[in-house]
Design a protein around this motif. Sequence first.
Motif, PDB file in Angstrom:
ATOM      1  N   VAL A   3       5.134  -8.274   4.375  1.00  0.00           N
ATOM      2  CA  VAL A   3       5.979  -7.536   3.585  1.00  0.00           C
ATOM      3  C   VAL A   3       6.380  -8.379   2.214  1.00  0.00           C
ATOM      4  CG1 VAL A   3       8.194  -7.822   4.415  1.00  0.00           C
ATOM      5  CG2 VAL A   3       7.430  -5.563   3.205  1.00  0.00           C
ATOM      6  N   LYS A   4       6.222  -9.666   2.585  1.00  0.00           N
ATOM      7  CA  LYS A   4       6.739 -10.790   1.521  1.00  0.00           C
ATOM      8  C   LYS A   4       5.739 -10.573   0.123  1.00  0.00           C
ATOM      9  CE  LYS A   4       8.674 -14.022   4.538  1.00  0.00           C
ATOM     10  NZ  LYS A   4       8.324 -15.257   5.515  1.00  0.00           N
ATOM     11  N   GLU A   5       4.566  -9.949   0.324  1.00  0.00           N
ATOM     12  CA  GLU A   5       3.459  -9.977  -0.670  1.00  0.00           C
ATOM     13  C   GLU A   5       3.924  -8.736  -1.486  1.00  0.00           C
ATOM     14  OE1 GLU A   5       0.937 -11.957  -0.909  1.00  0.00           O
ATOM     15  OE2 GLU A   5       1.707 -13.256   0.702  1.00  0.00           O
ATOM     16  N   PHE A   6       4.997  -8.005  -1.075  1.00  0.00           N
ATOM     17  CA  PHE A   6       4.993  -6.646  -2.076  1.00  0.00           C
ATOM     18  C   PHE A   6       6.309  -6.495  -2.655  1.00  0.00           C
ATOM     19  CE2 PHE A   6       1.817  -6.147   1.391  1.00  0.00           C
ATOM     20  CZ  PHE A   6       0.737  -5.617   0.613  1.00  0.00           C
ATOM     21  N   ASN A   7       6.712  -6.238  -3.876  1.00  0.00           N
ATOM     22  CA  ASN A   7       7.996  -6.343  -4.601  1.00  0.00           C
ATOM     23  C   ASN A   7       8.680  -5.124  -4.319  1.00  0.00           C
ATOM     24  OD1 ASN A   7       7.214  -8.940  -5.679  1.00  0.00           O
ATOM     25  ND2 ASN A   7       6.085  -8.131  -7.288  1.00  0.00           N
ATOM     26  N   ASN A   8       8.108  -3.854  -4.182  1.00  0.00           N
ATOM     27  CA  ASN A   8       8.674  -2.806  -4.080  1.00  0.00           C
ATOM     28  C   ASN A   8       8.850  -2.235  -2.473  1.00  0.00           C
ATOM     29  OD1 ASN A   8       5.856  -2.087  -3.491  1.00  0.00           O
ATOM     30  ND2 ASN A   8       6.182   0.135  -4.029  1.00  0.00           N
ATOM     31  N   ASP A  64      -3.069  -7.645  14.232  1.00  0.00           N
ATOM     32  CA  ASP A  64      -2.227  -7.175  13.424  1.00  0.00           C
ATOM     33  C   ASP A  64      -2.003  -7.505  12.019  1.00  0.00           C
ATOM     34  OD1 ASP A  64      -0.963  -5.832  15.531  1.00  0.00           O
ATOM     35  OD2 ASP A  64       0.470  -7.372  16.092  1.00  0.00           O
ATOM     36  N   PRO A  65      -2.082  -8.785  11.228  1.00  0.00           N
ATOM     37  CA  PRO A  65      -2.012  -8.882  10.018  1.00  0.00           C
ATOM     38  C   PRO A  65      -3.010  -8.092   9.057  1.00  0.00           C
ATOM     39  CG  PRO A  65      -2.318 -11.055  11.277  1.00  0.00           C
ATOM     40  CD  PRO A  65      -2.459  -9.798  12.178  1.00  0.00           C
ATOM     41  N   PRO A  66      -4.202  -7.662   9.515  1.00  0.00           N
ATOM     42  CA  PRO A  66      -4.781  -6.875   8.376  1.00  0.00           C
ATOM     43  C   PRO A  66      -4.477  -5.546   8.498  1.00  0.00           C
ATOM     44  CG  PRO A  66      -6.261  -7.915  10.209  1.00  0.00           C
ATOM     45  CD  PRO A  66      -5.180  -8.417  10.411  1.00  0.00           C
ATOM     46  N   LEU A  67      -4.282  -4.851   9.924  1.00  0.00           N
ATOM     47  CA  LEU A  67      -3.676  -3.713  10.021  1.00  0.00           C
ATOM     48  C   LEU A  67      -2.524  -3.491   9.228  1.00  0.00           C
ATOM     49  CD1 LEU A  67      -4.095  -3.137  13.799  1.00  0.00           C
ATOM     50  CD2 LEU A  67      -5.407  -1.905  12.092  1.00  0.00           C
ATOM     51  N   ALA A  68      -1.409  -4.310   9.124  1.00  0.00           N
ATOM     52  CA  ALA A  68      -0.238  -4.293   8.547  1.00  0.00           C
ATOM     53  C   ALA A  68      -0.448  -4.336   7.129  1.00  0.00           C
ATOM     54  CB  ALA A  68       0.791  -5.604   9.012  1.00  0.00           C
ATOM     55  N   PHE A  69      -1.322  -5.163   6.556  1.00  0.00           N
ATOM     56  CA  PHE A  69      -1.546  -5.399   5.156  1.00  0.00           C
ATOM     57  C   PHE A  69      -2.088  -3.932   4.605  1.00  0.00           C
ATOM     58  CE2 PHE A  69      -3.707  -6.920   1.531  1.00  0.00           C
ATOM     59  CZ  PHE A  69      -2.577  -7.762   1.058  1.00  0.00           C
ATOM     60  N   ALA A  70      -2.877  -3.331   5.201  1.00  0.00           N
ATOM     61  CA  ALA A  70      -3.729  -2.368   4.745  1.00  0.00           C
ATOM     62  C   ALA A  70      -2.553  -1.289   4.724  1.00  0.00           C
ATOM     63  CB  ALA A  70      -4.650  -1.580   5.824  1.00  0.00           C
ATOM     64  N   TYR A  71      -1.863  -0.842   5.399  1.00  0.00           N
ATOM     65  CA  TYR A  71      -0.677  -0.072   5.458  1.00  0.00           C
ATOM     66  C   TYR A  71       0.407  -0.102   4.354  1.00  0.00           C
ATOM     67  CZ  TYR A  71       0.739   4.193   7.899  1.00  0.00           C
ATOM     68  OH  TYR A  71       1.245   5.546   8.139  1.00  0.00           O
ATOM     69  N   LEU A  72       0.501  -1.527   4.227  1.00  0.00           N
ATOM     70  CA  LEU A  72       1.547  -1.987   3.146  1.00  0.00           C
ATOM     71  C   LEU A  72       0.744  -1.673   1.536  1.00  0.00           C
ATOM     72  CD1 LEU A  72       3.181  -4.905   4.733  1.00  0.00           C
ATOM     73  CD2 LEU A  72       4.110  -3.033   4.401  1.00  0.00           C
ATOM     74  N   GLN A  73      -0.385  -2.158   1.655  1.00  0.00           N
ATOM     75  CA  GLN A  73      -1.137  -2.005   0.463  1.00  0.00           C
ATOM     76  C   GLN A  73      -1.119  -0.447  -0.009  1.00  0.00           C
ATOM     77  OE1 GLN A  73      -4.984  -3.509   1.151  1.00  0.00           O
ATOM     78  NE2 GLN A  73      -4.812  -4.878  -0.823  1.00  0.00           N
TER      79      GLN A  73
END
Length: 185
Positions: free
Chosen positions: A156-161, A118-127
């Motif tokens: 999501v904590k990594e993303f300001n918008n 899950d972590p890399p899958l979520a991160f890629a979508y959030l990026q």
Amino acid sequence: MKIIQIPGLTLENSKDFFNILKISRTDVATFFAWQELQTPVEDLSDLISHNLSTSHPVDLFAKSYGSYIAIRAIEHARVENPHLDFNLLRLNIFGLPYRLGYPPDPGVLNNLEVEFNDPPLAFAYLQALESLKVSITIYQGDKDDLGPIDCLEEQVKEFNNIKLNRLLDQSHNIDPTIIKFDRYE
């Protein structure tokens, strides 16, 4: 305010959104992809651009896979119309299906033995979402098997918008009547 709807939000379930937002059908710019998810990105891009050209806030609502179509359409609109103020655009996603990967692969659903990292899958979508440089709110059910919220909350904590709203007792098929749209009046 203008609202654009894309796949996953059908004529039937969109009525709930109109009622919650206290707006009439005449105030809404709608884009329905009826039965297929192969929505022409250029058509949605044109609709986004047209509505942004009025200099009014535009809310784009996407359900599940529609979030991918929204990303592609916003990217296309930005390239085609760089003079428009994309700060007026707000993307609202109901059920981010990050377990499908980015870009999403619906075929993953056919493999019941797949184990998700899950972590890399979520991160890629959030990026991909963050790169749009627009305000994004994700409404995610706490029982969503296509995007478990615990991992999403951490990422999501990594993303300001990007803002995340946890919806209690909701699966991937979110009941729109429980959502509180405090900023839409």
